[in-house]
Structure formats: structure tokens, C-alpha cells
Design an enzyme around this catalytic site. Structure first.
Site, PDB file in Angstrom:
ATOM      1  N   LYS A 174       7.439  -3.187  -1.280  1.00  0.00           N
ATOM      2  CA  LYS A 174       8.254  -2.497  -0.260  1.00  0.00           C
ATOM      3  C   LYS A 174       9.328  -1.715  -0.978  1.00  0.00           C
ATOM      4  CE  LYS A 174       8.172  -2.127   4.161  1.00  0.00           C
ATOM      5  NZ  LYS A 174       7.059  -2.335   5.105  1.00  0.00           N
ATOM      6  N   LYS A 197       0.478 -10.251   4.556  1.00  0.00           N
ATOM      7  CA  LYS A 197      -0.208  -9.332   5.466  1.00  0.00           C
ATOM      8  C   LYS A 197      -1.349  -8.613   4.754  1.00  0.00           C
ATOM      9  CE  LYS A 197       2.596  -6.345   7.241  1.00  0.00           C
ATOM     10  NZ  LYS A 197       3.374  -5.152   7.677  1.00  0.00           N
ATOM     11  N   LYS A 200       1.489  -2.506  -2.601  1.00  0.00           N
ATOM     12  CA  LYS A 200       1.270  -1.589  -1.476  1.00  0.00           C
ATOM     13  C   LYS A 200       2.247  -1.944  -0.383  1.00  0.00           C
ATOM     14  CE  LYS A 200      -0.950   1.554   0.840  1.00  0.00           C
ATOM     15  NZ  LYS A 200       0.392   2.210   0.963  1.00  0.00           N
ATOM     16  N   GLY A 255       4.882   5.018   4.521  1.00  0.00           N
ATOM     17  CA  GLY A 255       6.047   5.137   5.397  1.00  0.00           C
ATOM     18  C   GLY A 255       6.454   3.803   5.992  1.00  0.00           C
ATOM     19  N   ASP A 256       7.638   3.779   6.538  1.00  0.00           N
ATOM     20  CA  ASP A 256       8.141   2.664   7.342  1.00  0.00           C
ATOM     21  C   ASP A 256       9.229   3.305   8.217  1.00  0.00           C
ATOM     22  OD1 ASP A 256       7.943  -0.532   7.337  1.00  0.00           O
ATOM     23  OD2 ASP A 256      10.032  -0.034   7.648  1.00  0.00           O
ATOM     24  N   SER A 272      -4.167   2.304   5.599  1.00  0.00           N
ATOM     25  CA  SER A 272      -3.677   2.893   4.348  1.00  0.00           C
ATOM     26  C   SER A 272      -4.656   2.603   3.215  1.00  0.00           C
ATOM     27  CB  SER A 272      -2.308   2.311   3.975  1.00  0.00           C
ATOM     28  OG  SER A 272      -1.278   2.961   4.677  1.00  0.00           O
ATOM     29  N   ASN A 317       6.423   5.481  15.830  1.00  0.00           N
ATOM     30  CA  ASN A 317       5.006   5.650  15.623  1.00  0.00           C
ATOM     31  C   ASN A 317       4.169   4.489  16.158  1.00  0.00           C
ATOM     32  OD1 ASN A 317       3.153   7.297  14.346  1.00  0.00           O
ATOM     33  ND2 ASN A 317       2.990   5.854  12.642  1.00  0.00           N
TER      34      ASN A 317
HETATM   35  O1  2IT Z   1       4.992  -2.681   7.279  1.00  0.00           O
HETATM   36  C1  2IT Z   1       3.948  -2.086   6.955  1.00  0.00           C
HETATM   37  O2  2IT Z   1       2.869  -2.666   6.860  1.00  0.00           O
HETATM   38  C2  2IT Z   1       4.056  -0.657   6.672  1.00  0.00           C
HETATM   39  N1  2IT Z   1       5.138  -0.102   6.771  1.00  0.00           N
HETATM   40  C3  2IT Z   1       2.833   0.125   6.250  1.00  0.00           C
HETATM   41  C4  2IT Z   1       2.586  -0.058   4.795  1.00  0.00           C
HETATM   42  C5  2IT Z   1       1.485   0.794   4.237  1.00  0.00           C
HETATM   43  O3  2IT Z   1       1.346   0.750   3.013  1.00  0.00           O
HETATM   44  O4  2IT Z   1       0.778   1.478   4.972  1.00  0.00           O
END
Ligand code: 2IT
Length: 449
Positions: free
Chosen positions: A126, A114, A90, A165-166, A381, A241
Site C-alpha cells: 500500500k 485479501k 500489489k 488507485g485508492d 488489477s 468509484n
Molecule cells: O484496497 C484495494 O484493494 C485497492 N485499493 C485496489 C488495489 C489494486 O491494486 O487494485
């Protein structure tokens, strides 16, 4: 330092000398784990740390797309499936021209810890591309996303790998990516991506979640320090965001964000990014694709400092929320000289290791790490994934309450992990240890591979 830890760090630094961001995060995280690794000599025998610093799987793919003038372009797509021991991979997708294997691996590694810290069943991953969305039309973005998904769709799924997203990937891009996935699979599997629009399976509060979660975490820090958030001034960086969510929640609780930054410089708004008009403008500024924070200064008549960062501004709280390695030793010294007491990282790895060490050594400063502070985004998420698999929609209040509880628990677990290991009130080491313990435990139980 524990010899096993230092041998793994040195091994990574030698083998991946060309991947500086990845080496940086490995050194930062592993050097916090000394007391735990000392207590578990069995980890070395099965090379647990050596396995943890090697992604389970990482691949690149070709992404070809046509611009509005009929010219074709080729970019590199990436997905890094770093660690799946506690759940499906994820993590977000980043579209930015500097995306490379080092950035993908650092983000995937951080994401693993995380996601573990959230307490939810999500592994670390990622992805992204070196595609630069700046100034691209909506049709170009759509064609790029479709091409990206044509290559990626075979390798993801609701129980396999769930991107989100990122930087450079927001609700619009997730919509195009999801549409292409649905078309290719011939199935409505909305659990394959998060950050979706509400009409097709997105969760309420997901857009706000990273910023809200960061402020909920901050509230915990302030409360333990006998302080109230009301009246506090906050320096933020970025204007995406995450910063938007921080501004909104800060106003609601009586604090104010006074700086924003972009690749062109920073703005200082002493009245605060407080009114609905100003906060809505951040969304419009991001959606414009111009990537210039000066637009805010022009619109609201506030100071713009070209080519500078906001870290010399005197505030109560610094929340670096733009990108990795934004705060170097030089900026860290300015922050300390301004007697800032709260340094709350928000972007992934916004501080160089040298600057982080310096800030943590300041006797009156409290430092909180991004992998805990920004975990509300990915946690929400995971709540979106739950709603998708239950075929239910939760109210904004339900999601927000869960997010709030998760952030309180992340804070508490970080504090406890540091205390249990005789490290005192150390939020950085505590987050690393708490995140590590769960993944380590799962890997130990699943056999060596
Ligand atoms: O850095 C992060 O935690 C995110 N870009 C969100 C990752 C997610 O799967 O919601």
C-alpha cells in the site's frame, strides 16, 4: 486464546501503541487464526506470525510541488511493501490528508490477506501521501503526481511492486503517475501500475470491478440464505468509484441503493440511485473535487442529512463503502435495531472491532468482511497485469466472467475454511483463515527471513 497468538497481538499493541488502525487489524485477523495455529506448532518456532505483522519494507519520501499561485508545498509520500511471499507487492495509493504510517500499515496488512484470497499471484502493499486533493486544480494534481513518481519509480516495477488507485487516486492520477514513470525509465512498462486508461494498457471492467465484485459476493450470500437480490434495498456510504459500481450492478439485478454519504453528511433517495443520469452524476460529483454529497440532493431534490451517517436508515442490506472505522458500536446498534440481516463490508476495515464483534453476535445477522467482498478490485488489477504481460486485450465479457468466477471462489473458499475449522458459517474468520493459509505456506517454504 492461543498463547502464541495473544503474545504477538500484545507485542504489536505495545510496540505500535501509536498506530491504532494497525493494531486493530492485527487483532482482528490474528484472533481468527486460533484453530490453524493450534494445528501448526511449528509456526511459533520460526515466529511466523511475528514476521507476518512486520512489513518486509516500508519507506517514506519527500514530495515537493508547486501550486497554481507559485507557492511550494512539501508532503510525505509512503510505500509499504508488506508481504511479497506469493507475488510482487500489489496495492493502491491513497491521497488523503489523514494518511500516516498506521493507515499505510493497516491497509498493507489487510491487502496481504485479501490478495491471497483472490488466488492470484500478488503480494500485499500500500502507499500514499498526506496530500489533500480537495479543491486542487488539474495542473496541481499533475505536478503532485509527477513529483510523487520521481521519488517512487526506483522502487516499483512490473515484477517488483505494482501500485494502483485508492481514495483520492483514480484514472486521472494513474495516468499522470504512469506518464512520469515512462518518462523517467524511457520504457513502456505498463505492468507497473493498474487502473490505467484503456488506451495505454488498462483493463475493461477495472473501474467497475470493486463494486461489481461486491455485488457478486452479496449474491452468493443471498443465494445460500434462500433469498433473491431482486427488490432489495441497500444502504451504501461514500460516493466514489466503489459505490458507483455497486449502484450499477444493483440496478442491473433489480435491487437499489438508497443512501450515499460524504464528509458533509448523507443523502436518502428512496427511489434509488438507479437511472443512468443519477449514476453518471456520481462520477461527475467525484471528479469535481468538491467532496460534497449534498450536490446529489440539490440536483435530484432528495433528503440531505447534514453531518450524519446513513446507518439509521431502514434497509435490507448495509454496505459500508466509504472508509475505515465508519461504523462504531453506536451505529452498529442502529443497524441491529432495524433488523438488517446482511451487513456486507466493502471499504477497507469500515467497522471498529467492537462494532464488528457486536454485529457478529446478532443471531439473525450475516456479516461479510471487506477483505473478501472488495477483493474483486485488486483481482481485476491482477487480470490487467496478465493482459499487460501477454500484450493482449481481453473483452469486457471475458474480464467480467473471470471476476464473477473469482468472487464465487472467494466466497466458497471462505465458507469452506470456516467449516473445516469447526467455526460454522463464519465469513469473517473464513476469509482470514483462507487468506492466511496460502501466505503462511509460501513463507514456510521460502525459509526464515
Ligand atoms: O484496497 C484495494 O484493494 C485497492 N485499493 C485496489 C488495489 C489494486 O491494486 O487494485
Amino acid at each position: 486464546m492461543n498463547t502464541y497468538i495473544s503474545s504477538v497481538i500484545n507485542g504489536v499493541k505495545q510496540k505500535y501503541a501509536h498506530q491504532p488502525e494497525f493494531c486493530q487489524t492485527v487483532e482482528e485477523v490474528l484472533s481468527s487464526l486460533e484453530p490453524v495455529v493450534e494445528r501448526h506448532p511449528e509456526y511459533e518456532k520460526v515466529d511466523l506470525l511475528g514476521r507476518m505483522v512486520e512489513p518486509e519494507r516500508m519507506f517514506t519520501f519527500r514530495v515537493v510541488w508547486e501550486d497554481d499561485n507559485g507557492n511550494w508545498h512539501t508532503n510525505t509520500g509512503y510505500r509499504c511493501q508488506f508481504n511479497g511471499a506469493i507475488g510482487p507487492y500489489k496495492g493502491g495509493i491513497r491521497f488523503q490528508k489523514n494518511v500516516n504510517p498506521s493507515i499505510m500499515k493497516f491497509l498493507g496488512f489487510e491487502q496481504t490477506f485479501k490478495n491471497s484470497l483472490t488466488g492470484l499471484p500478488i503480494g500485499g502493499g500500500k502507499g500514499g501521501s498526506d496530500f489533500d486533493p480537495t479543491g486542487r486544480s488539474d495542473s496541481e494534481i499533475m505536478r503532485f503526481c509527477q513529483s510523487f513518481m520521481q521519488a517512487l519509480y526506483r522502487y516499483i516495477g512490473p515484477d517488483t511492486d505494482v501500485p494502483a488507485g485508492d481514495m483520492g487516486v483514480g484514472g486521472r492520477e494513474i495516468g499522470y503517475l504512469f506518464g512520469e514513470y515512462r518518462r523517467l525509465k524511457g520504457k513502456f512498462e505498463n505492468g507497473v501500475l493498474t487502473g490505467k486508461g484503456f488506451s495505454y494498457g488498462g483493463s475493461l471492467i477495472r473501474p467497475e470491478a470493486t463494486g461489481y465484485g461486491a455485488v457478486y459476493y452479496l449474491e452468493n450470500v443471498l443465494k445460500d440464505d434462500g433469498q433473491d437480490i431482486k427488490g432489495k434495498t441497500i444502504a451504501c456510504a461514500g460516493f466514489g468509484n466503489v459505490t458507483w459500481g455497486i449502484c450499477r450492478k444493483a440496478v442491473e439485478l433489480g435491487a437499489k441503493v438508497v443512501t450515499l454519504s460524504g464528509p458533509d453528511g448523507y443523502v436518502y433517495d428512496p427511489a434509488g440511485v438507479c437511472t443512468p443520469e443519477k449514476i453518471d452524476f456520481l462520477v461527475a460529483m467525484r471528479a469535481s473535487g468538491r467532496n460534497k454529497v449534498k450536490d446529489y440532493a440539490d440536483k435530484f431534490g432528495v433528503e440531505f442529512h447534514e453531518g450524519e451517517k446513513p446507518w439509521g436508515v431502514k434497509v435490507d442490506i448495509c454496505m459500508p463503502s466509504a472508509m475505515q472505522n465508519d461504523v462504531h458500536l453506536e451505529e452498529a446498534k442502529k443497524i441491529a435495531a432495524n433488523n438488517v440481516r446482511y451487513y456486507i463490508e466493502v471499504a477497507n476495515m469500515p467497522t471498529t472491532n467492537e462494532a464488528l464483534r457486536f454485529l457478529m453476535e446478532q443471531p439473525d445477522m450475516i456479516v461479510a468482511p471487506s477483505k473478501a467482498v472488495n477483493a474483486g478490485g485488486v483481482a481485476t488489477s491482477a487480470l490487467e497485469m496478465s493482459q499487460n504481460s501477454e500484450r493482449l486485450v481481453w473483452t469486457a465479457e471475458e474480464v467480467d466472467n473471470q471476476l464473477h468466477n473469482i468472487m464465487n471462489t472467494i466466497y466458497k473458499n471462505s465458507v469452506d475454511a470456516a467449516m473445516r475449522n469447526d467455526l460454522g458459517y463464519n465469513l469473517v474468520a473464513g476469509a482470514n483463515i483462507a487468506g492466511f493459509e496460502r501466505v503462511a505456506d509460501a513463507m514456510m517454504q521460502q525459509g526464515v527471513f
